[in-house]
Enzyme design. Structure first.
Site, PDB file in Angstrom:
ATOM      1  N   HIS A 139       5.708 -10.324  -2.025  1.00  0.00           N
ATOM      2  CA  HIS A 139       6.815 -10.245  -1.078  1.00  0.00           C
ATOM      3  C   HIS A 139       7.634  -8.967  -1.242  1.00  0.00           C
ATOM      4  O   HIS A 139       7.816  -8.447  -2.348  1.00  0.00           O
ATOM      5  CB  HIS A 139       7.734 -11.461  -1.232  1.00  0.00           C
ATOM      6  CG  HIS A 139       8.396 -11.526  -2.581  1.00  0.00           C
ATOM      7  ND1 HIS A 139       9.574 -10.884  -2.880  1.00  0.00           N
ATOM      8  CD2 HIS A 139       8.024 -12.151  -3.726  1.00  0.00           C
ATOM      9  CE1 HIS A 139       9.911 -11.106  -4.124  1.00  0.00           C
ATOM     10  NE2 HIS A 139       8.978 -11.875  -4.679  1.00  0.00           N
ATOM     11  N   HIS A 148      -4.219   3.854  -1.334  1.00  0.00           N
ATOM     12  CA  HIS A 148      -5.426   3.059  -1.618  1.00  0.00           C
ATOM     13  C   HIS A 148      -5.139   2.143  -2.796  1.00  0.00           C
ATOM     14  O   HIS A 148      -4.877   2.608  -3.907  1.00  0.00           O
ATOM     15  CB  HIS A 148      -6.591   3.988  -1.940  1.00  0.00           C
ATOM     16  CG  HIS A 148      -7.895   3.279  -2.176  1.00  0.00           C
ATOM     17  ND1 HIS A 148      -9.078   3.956  -2.365  1.00  0.00           N
ATOM     18  CD2 HIS A 148      -8.225   1.968  -2.259  1.00  0.00           C
ATOM     19  CE1 HIS A 148     -10.067   3.095  -2.545  1.00  0.00           C
ATOM     20  NE2 HIS A 148      -9.555   1.872  -2.498  1.00  0.00           N
TER      21      HIS A 148
END
Length: 209
Positions: A139, A148
């Site tokens: 979250h 990446h």
């Protein structure tokens, strides 16, 4: 189904093909790559190189996806993005059907989310990121463009990742850490303090190399 081309025919491309085929939303017309060859292994041919992108767009193919991976250097992905964007291509979001993605997350164009990845509520993933197999973004994380996350990387809540950064396989970043732009975090590292721009960090706990 809408038509799409993939740009780049390496190993990362195979993962993208597999996810797109399972989603059944796009018809992959072919792969654009400088190395002409037939069938990279999943019944998809290389149909041209960069100089064919204009004609393919004019033929009615409006969707493209950058299938070049980036292990610490996203410069080729950035160059391809600018080229394709200039022609007019659209970049869909590709989310593997096995991934779990919160409806309250925000994901921008050209992001790939691989098998078994988890994206939790209020996460933000900016354009052209790769979120690889089994990665977890908890979250309130913010992932900037061309980042990446390698397989198994875990970001606890409230983590900030700067542009063009590479987070290595099975690395862990604890909650509320800020990681700068152009950073490389080595595989298996545990990051417990903020990381400044342009550094390489390895180990448990992570240390600058």
């Amino acid at each position: 189904m809408e038509k799409i081309i993939l740009v780049g025919g390496g190993g990362h491309c195979k993962s993208i093909i597999d996810s797109i085929n399972d989603l059944k939303k796009f018809e992959i017309v072919g792969i654009i790559d400088k190395n002409y060859k037939k069938d990279i292994g999943l019944d998809i041919d290389i149909i041209g190189s960069d100089q064919d992108l204009n004609s393919l767009y004019k033929s009615g193919i409006k969707n493209a996806f950058i299938a070049v991976g980036s292990i610490g250097d996203p410069s080729i992905r950035i160059k391809l993005y600018n080229l394709l964007k200039g022609i007019g291509y659209s970049f869909p979001i590709i989310i593997d059907k096995t991934a779990i993605v919160s409806s309250n997350s925000m994901i921008e164009e050209g992001v790939f989310i691989g098998k078994g990845a988890i994206i939790n509520t209020n996460a933000v993933i900016k354009k052209q990121c790769i979120i690889n197999s089994g990665a977890i973004i908890e979250h309130d994380c913010k992932i900037n463009e061309f980042v990446h996350l390698a397989p198994g990387a875990t970001l606890s809540g409230g983590v900030y990742i700067g542009k063009r950064t590479h987070i290595g396989t099975n690395s862990t970043i604890i909650q509320n850490i800020n990681v700068g732009n152009d950073v490389i975090i080595g595989a298996g590292s545990v990051i417990v303090k903020n990381v400044k721009d342009g550094t390489k960090v390895y180990g448990n706990p992570g240390r600058e190399s």
